[in-house]
Motif scaffolding. Structure first.
Motif, PDB file in Angstrom:
ATOM      1  N   VAL A 408      -2.289   0.388   3.472  1.00 26.76           N
ATOM      2  CA  VAL A 408      -2.763  -0.267   2.243  1.00 26.76           C
ATOM      3  C   VAL A 408      -2.462   0.609   1.030  1.00 26.76           C
ATOM      4  O   VAL A 408      -1.948   0.141   0.006  1.00 26.76           O
ATOM      5  N   CYS A 409      -2.789   1.909   1.123  1.00 28.22           N
ATOM      6  CA  CYS A 409      -2.584   2.814  -0.016  1.00 28.22           C
ATOM      7  C   CYS A 409      -1.103   2.987  -0.334  1.00 28.22           C
ATOM      8  O   CYS A 409      -0.681   2.894  -1.493  1.00 28.22           O
ATOM      9  N   PHE A 410      -0.284   3.208   0.709  1.00 25.06           N
ATOM     10  CA  PHE A 410       1.139   3.466   0.451  1.00 25.06           C
ATOM     11  C   PHE A 410       1.848   2.214  -0.049  1.00 25.06           C
ATOM     12  O   PHE A 410       2.780   2.296  -0.855  1.00 25.06           O
ATOM     13  N   LYS A 411       1.448   1.027   0.435  1.00 20.92           N
ATOM     14  CA  LYS A 411       2.036  -0.211  -0.105  1.00 20.92           C
ATOM     15  C   LYS A 411       1.683  -0.378  -1.578  1.00 20.92           C
ATOM     16  O   LYS A 411       2.513  -0.816  -2.385  1.00 20.92           O
ATOM     17  N   ALA A 412       0.462  -0.065  -1.933  1.00 22.75           N
ATOM     18  CA  ALA A 412       0.062  -0.145  -3.344  1.00 22.75           C
ATOM     19  C   ALA A 412       0.867   0.844  -4.181  1.00 22.75           C
ATOM     20  O   ALA A 412       1.319   0.533  -5.285  1.00 22.75           O
ATOM     21  N   PHE A 413       1.061   2.070  -3.641  1.00 29.35           N
ATOM     22  CA  PHE A 413       1.866   3.055  -4.364  1.00 29.35           C
ATOM     23  C   PHE A 413       3.306   2.563  -4.533  1.00 29.35           C
ATOM     24  O   PHE A 413       3.916   2.746  -5.596  1.00 29.35           O
ATOM     25  N   ASP A 414       3.864   1.959  -3.464  1.00 26.40           N
ATOM     26  CA  ASP A 414       5.232   1.425  -3.565  1.00 26.40           C
ATOM     27  C   ASP A 414       5.335   0.380  -4.666  1.00 26.40           C
ATOM     28  O   ASP A 414       6.303   0.353  -5.441  1.00 26.40           O
ATOM     29  N   ALA A 415       4.348  -0.525  -4.738  1.00 20.79           N
ATOM     30  CA  ALA A 415       4.371  -1.567  -5.765  1.00 20.79           C
ATOM     31  C   ALA A 415       4.281  -0.965  -7.166  1.00 20.79           C
ATOM     32  O   ALA A 415       4.938  -1.430  -8.102  1.00 20.79           O
ATOM     33  N   ILE A 416       3.472   0.075  -7.327  1.00 18.61           N
ATOM     34  CA  ILE A 416       3.345   0.732  -8.638  1.00 18.61           C
ATOM     35  C   ILE A 416       4.668   1.382  -9.023  1.00 18.61           C
ATOM     36  O   ILE A 416       5.151   1.235 -10.155  1.00 18.61           O
ATOM     37  N   VAL A 417       5.301   2.110  -8.095  1.00 20.85           N
ATOM     38  CA  VAL A 417       6.567   2.798  -8.393  1.00 20.85           C
ATOM     39  C   VAL A 417       7.657   1.783  -8.739  1.00 20.85           C
ATOM     40  O   VAL A 417       8.487   2.012  -9.633  1.00 20.85           O
ATOM     41  N   ASP A 418       7.692   0.636  -8.033  1.00 16.65           N
ATOM     42  CA  ASP A 418       8.728  -0.365  -8.281  1.00 16.65           C
ATOM     43  C   ASP A 418       8.655  -0.949  -9.685  1.00 16.65           C
ATOM     44  O   ASP A 418       9.654  -1.483 -10.190  1.00 16.65           O
ATOM     45  N   ALA A 452       2.800   5.973 -13.781  1.00 20.75           N
ATOM     46  CA  ALA A 452       2.647   5.622 -12.364  1.00 20.75           C
ATOM     47  C   ALA A 452       1.548   6.465 -11.720  1.00 20.75           C
ATOM     48  O   ALA A 452       0.744   5.966 -10.918  1.00 20.75           O
ATOM     49  N   ALA A 453       1.475   7.758 -12.060  1.00 21.97           N
ATOM     50  CA  ALA A 453       0.441   8.628 -11.488  1.00 21.97           C
ATOM     51  C   ALA A 453      -0.949   8.152 -11.895  1.00 21.97           C
ATOM     52  O   ALA A 453      -1.874   8.105 -11.069  1.00 21.97           O
ATOM     53  N   LEU A 454      -1.129   7.779 -13.180  1.00 21.06           N
ATOM     54  CA  LEU A 454      -2.432   7.283 -13.630  1.00 21.06           C
ATOM     55  C   LEU A 454      -2.796   5.988 -12.907  1.00 21.06           C
ATOM     56  O   LEU A 454      -3.959   5.778 -12.525  1.00 21.06           O
ATOM     57  N   GLU A 455      -1.811   5.097 -12.703  1.00 24.77           N
ATOM     58  CA  GLU A 455      -2.077   3.842 -11.975  1.00 24.77           C
ATOM     59  C   GLU A 455      -2.471   4.120 -10.531  1.00 24.77           C
ATOM     60  O   GLU A 455      -3.343   3.443  -9.968  1.00 24.77           O
ATOM     61  N   MET A 456      -1.825   5.096  -9.901  1.00 26.98           N
ATOM     62  CA  MET A 456      -2.167   5.436  -8.507  1.00 26.98           C
ATOM     63  C   MET A 456      -3.615   5.913  -8.414  1.00 26.98           C
ATOM     64  O   MET A 456      -4.355   5.529  -7.494  1.00 26.98           O
ATOM     65  N   GLN A 457      -4.048   6.718  -9.352  1.00 31.32           N
ATOM     66  CA  GLN A 457      -5.446   7.182  -9.335  1.00 31.32           C
ATOM     67  C   GLN A 457      -6.405   6.021  -9.590  1.00 31.32           C
ATOM     68  O   GLN A 457      -7.476   5.937  -8.964  1.00 31.32           O
ATOM     69  N   ARG A 458      -6.038   5.112 -10.524  1.00 35.47           N
ATOM     70  CA  ARG A 458      -6.916   3.960 -10.775  1.00 35.47           C
ATOM     71  C   ARG A 458      -7.035   3.086  -9.532  1.00 35.47           C
ATOM     72  O   ARG A 458      -8.117   2.560  -9.222  1.00 35.47           O
ATOM     73  N   PHE A 459      -5.918   2.935  -8.786  1.00 40.29           N
ATOM     74  CA  PHE A 459      -5.997   2.147  -7.558  1.00 40.29           C
ATOM     75  C   PHE A 459      -6.924   2.809  -6.542  1.00 40.29           C
ATOM     76  O   PHE A 459      -7.741   2.137  -5.908  1.00 40.29           O
ATOM     77  N   LEU A 460      -6.791   4.132  -6.361  1.00 44.62           N
ATOM     78  CA  LEU A 460      -7.633   4.814  -5.382  1.00 44.62           C
ATOM     79  C   LEU A 460      -9.106   4.714  -5.757  1.00 44.62           C
ATOM     80  O   LEU A 460      -9.977   4.571  -4.883  1.00 44.62           O
ATOM     81  N   VAL A 461      -9.417   4.767  -7.069  1.00 40.82           N
ATOM     82  CA  VAL A 461     -10.813   4.634  -7.492  1.00 40.82           C
ATOM     83  C   VAL A 461     -11.331   3.234  -7.162  1.00 40.82           C
ATOM     84  O   VAL A 461     -12.434   3.064  -6.612  1.00 40.82           O
ATOM     85  N   ALA A 462     -10.532   2.197  -7.492  1.00 41.47           N
ATOM     86  CA  ALA A 462     -10.969   0.826  -7.218  1.00 41.47           C
ATOM     87  C   ALA A 462     -11.105   0.574  -5.719  1.00 41.47           C
ATOM     88  O   ALA A 462     -12.081  -0.033  -5.256  1.00 41.47           O
ATOM     89  N   GLU A 463     -10.152   1.078  -4.929  1.00 41.87           N
ATOM     90  CA  GLU A 463     -10.218   0.904  -3.478  1.00 41.87           C
ATOM     91  C   GLU A 463     -11.420   1.643  -2.905  1.00 41.87           C
ATOM     92  O   GLU A 463     -12.106   1.154  -1.998  1.00 41.87           O
ATOM     93  N   GLY A 464     -11.706   2.843  -3.441  1.00 44.93           N
ATOM     94  CA  GLY A 464     -12.855   3.602  -2.957  1.00 44.93           C
ATOM     95  C   GLY A 464     -14.167   2.907  -3.256  1.00 44.93           C
ATOM     96  O   GLY A 464     -15.087   2.882  -2.415  1.00 44.93           O
ATOM     97  N   GLU A 465     -14.300   2.307  -4.471  1.00 43.75           N
ATOM     98  CA  GLU A 465     -15.529   1.584  -4.805  1.00 43.75           C
ATOM     99  C   GLU A 465     -15.718   0.375  -3.892  1.00 43.75           C
ATOM    100  O   GLU A 465     -16.835   0.079  -3.456  1.00 43.75           O
ATOM    101  N   LYS A 466     -14.626  -0.304  -3.601  1.00 46.85           N
ATOM    102  CA  LYS A 466     -14.734  -1.474  -2.725  1.00 46.85           C
ATOM    103  C   LYS A 466     -15.169  -1.070  -1.316  1.00 46.85           C
ATOM    104  O   LYS A 466     -16.054  -1.698  -0.726  1.00 46.85           O
TER     105      LYS A 466
END
Length: 563
Positions: A408-418, A452-466
């Protein structure tokens, strides 16, 4: 002496005038220096407004790119000041900078923002200019309905709030022009649609008529074939009868010769009687032969007529056969085109798969030459992301859940980088995720990889809260970036991989290890490249393993809103 004095006086006046002109209109470099020294948003706004105006008027490509960056800072400053009179010109200036970059979507977006702010501030001239630019963009894209709507909104605003008659009349004239253009285009489309409908109906009728004619020709061909067979049989019978008649004629001629021989031996009286009888018989035989010949000629003419009709029918069938083959070839050509299109799609899918694994330039080189040369890039930016307490979290998750959460995390990172052109995923190493930018001949800034780095951290925060709301373990990440020279290339023969090497990679790894959970840590080299675009917090000198004391910064947020 007087002439020398006058020349000296002229040169002195010229120098003083040039100095005064320089004082009146500072250069862009001077404005940038003043911007660094500005203390208030009001002062910063004035400097940025004059600076972007100079850069846009210069017409140089480098100045246009700078004008876009400074226009974004101008717009952000106006947003902080929350003054509609300042936000309208700032949005209009940012739209002009995007227009210089030929970015129509953002040009229209900020022109619309300029119209909104100008309506709030009551700036009629700005409304007119921004509406004119939006109308031009819509008309160039043949979106006449949108152009009419834009002018109608401006006209409604001036009608409600009152304005100079020339503004209202100019907008009304432009609105009528757009409406006329839209009506003309609608009529053209209706005419084209009706023409296509009529053509389809005509083709359907011709197809039905051809099918009916083809059926009739087949039936007539069957009848003619039967008639031709019957005529051929009759001709054979008549030919046999003619042969028999010729044999009978030959027999009669032999009989006549025999009779003449007998005449020589008979008496004159008997000869005369026999001659009369013989002549009568010969006349009767000749009449019978003439009648049979006439019948044979009539039958032969009828047979020739049937043969000619059969030949014409055969030619017609041959033409129909050629027409059918032509239609079959057309269908085959269409099927071949469909097959070629499918082949092209498969080739494109293969190319896309290769470009997903490797950078585009490397993929093209591999496809054309079968190998890729190693390259050096002097200003590459390397990003490492690593999960905090990965081993402990992995033990609480279990193998299957661990792999699923990593996916889940790496797919989200791939989408952000793309989403960022020029940012390339390099590889994953266990729970570490490695990304790089600047791996091309075109010089670029590390702004996108920081976003991209800031987006990756925002995703991890949102995923962690969920996951925390469900009572499940979750990952937190450290991210570190460093900019410097690297060597990039492809290794391997079958399962080849694209990788980068150099001290920059090692420093980036050390920067990541000194980051904190949820933070983006960067080196001083990267900070000097992005400090005008991102708000950063200086951490001081931090000791890195085998690298000594390094200046490090935390990236907090982007100064300009995402566009």
């Amino acid at each position: 002496m007087r002439l020398a004095f006058l020349c000296s006086l002229f040169l002195l006046c010229t120098c003083v005038s040039a100095q005064q002109e320089t004082q009146r209109s500072p250069t862009s470099d001077q404005l940038i220096e003043q911007l660094d020294q500005a203390d208030t948003d009001g002062e910063r706004y004035g400097i940025l407004y004059e600076l972007t105006g100079q850069l846009l008027e210069s017409g140089r490509r480098a100045d246009q790119e700078l004008s876009l960056n400074f226009s974004k800072q101008l717009y952000t400053t106006a947003q902080r000041m929350k003054d509609a009179k300042l936000m309208g010109p700032a949005a209009y200036t940012l739209a002009l900078a995007y227009r210089a970059q030929r970015d129509e979507r953002n040009t229209d977006k900020f022109m619309a923002e300029a119209v909104t702010q100008a309506m709030r501030a009551g700036d009629a001239d700005l409304i007119i200019n921004a509406v004119a630019e939006r109308t031009r963009l819509a008309a160039r894209n043949q979106n006449y309905r949108e152009a009419t709507r834009i002018n109608q909104e401006a006209l409604d605003y001036f009608t409600r709030n009152g304005s100079k008659d020339n503004n209202i009349e100019a907008l009304r004239a432009r609105l009528e022009t757009e409406r006329a253009t839209l009506q003309r285009r609608r009529q053209e489309v209706e005419r084209e649609t009706q023409g296509l409908t009529n053509e389809v109906s005509r083709l359907e009728q011709e197809r039905a008529q051809l099918q009916g004619n083809n059926q009739l020709l087949l039936q007539e061909n069957t009848v003619r074939s039967r008639q031709l067979e019957a005529s051929s049989e009759q001709l054979a019978v008549r030919s046999q009868e003619l042969t028999q008649t010729q044999e009978a004629k030959a027999a009669i001629e032999r009989k006549v010769a025999q009779t003449r021989q007998e005449i020589k031996e008979l008496s004159r009286e008997a000869l005369e009687q026999k001659t009369l009888a013989t002549e009568a018989r010969e006349m009767l035989a000749q009449e019978a032969l003439v009648r049979q010949s006439a019948e044979m000629q009539a039958e032969r003419a009828a047979t020739q007529l049937y043969i000619a009709a059969g030949a014409g029918l055969a030619l017609l069938l041959l033409a129909l056969t050629f027409f059918s083959r032509f239609r079959v070839k057309q269908r085959a050509a269409k099927q071949l085109a469909v097959a070629n299109e499918a082949l092209q799609q498969a080739r494109e899918q293969s190319d896309n798969l290769l470009e997903n694994i490797l950078p585009k330039d490397i993929a093209k080189e591999l496809k054309s030459t079968g190998k890729a040369q190693a390259r050096q890039f002097p200003d590459a930016t390397v990003l490492f992301c690593d999960f905090v307490n990965f081993t402990k979290t992995a033990e609480s998750l279990g193998a299957e859940a661990l792999v699923q959460e990593l996916d889940v995390c790496f797919k989200a990172f791939d989408a952000i980088v793309d989403r960022y052109e020029g940012v390339e995923k390099i590889k994953t190493i266990g729970d570490a995720y490695m990304v790089a930018s600047g791996l091309s001949s075109r010089k670029s800034m590390p702004n996108d990889i920081v976003r991209a780095a800031l987006e990756m951290q925002r995703f991890l925060v949102a995923e962690g809260e969920k996951r925390a709301s469900l009572g499940l373990p979750y990952f937190t990440g450290r991210i570190g970036l460093h900019t410097g020279p690297v060597v990039a290339g492809v290794v391997g023969a079958r399962k080849f991989a694209y990788d980068i090497w150099g001290d920059t990679v090692n420093v980036a790894s050390r920067i990541e290890s000194k980051s904190l959970p949820g933070k983006v840590n960067i080196s001083e080299t990267t900070y000097n490249l992005i400090r005008y675009r991102f708000r950063c917090t200086y951490r001081g000198k931090v000791e890195a393993k085998n690298k000594g004391m390094l200046d490090m910064y935390f990236v907090e947020e982007e100064l300009v809103g995402q566009t």
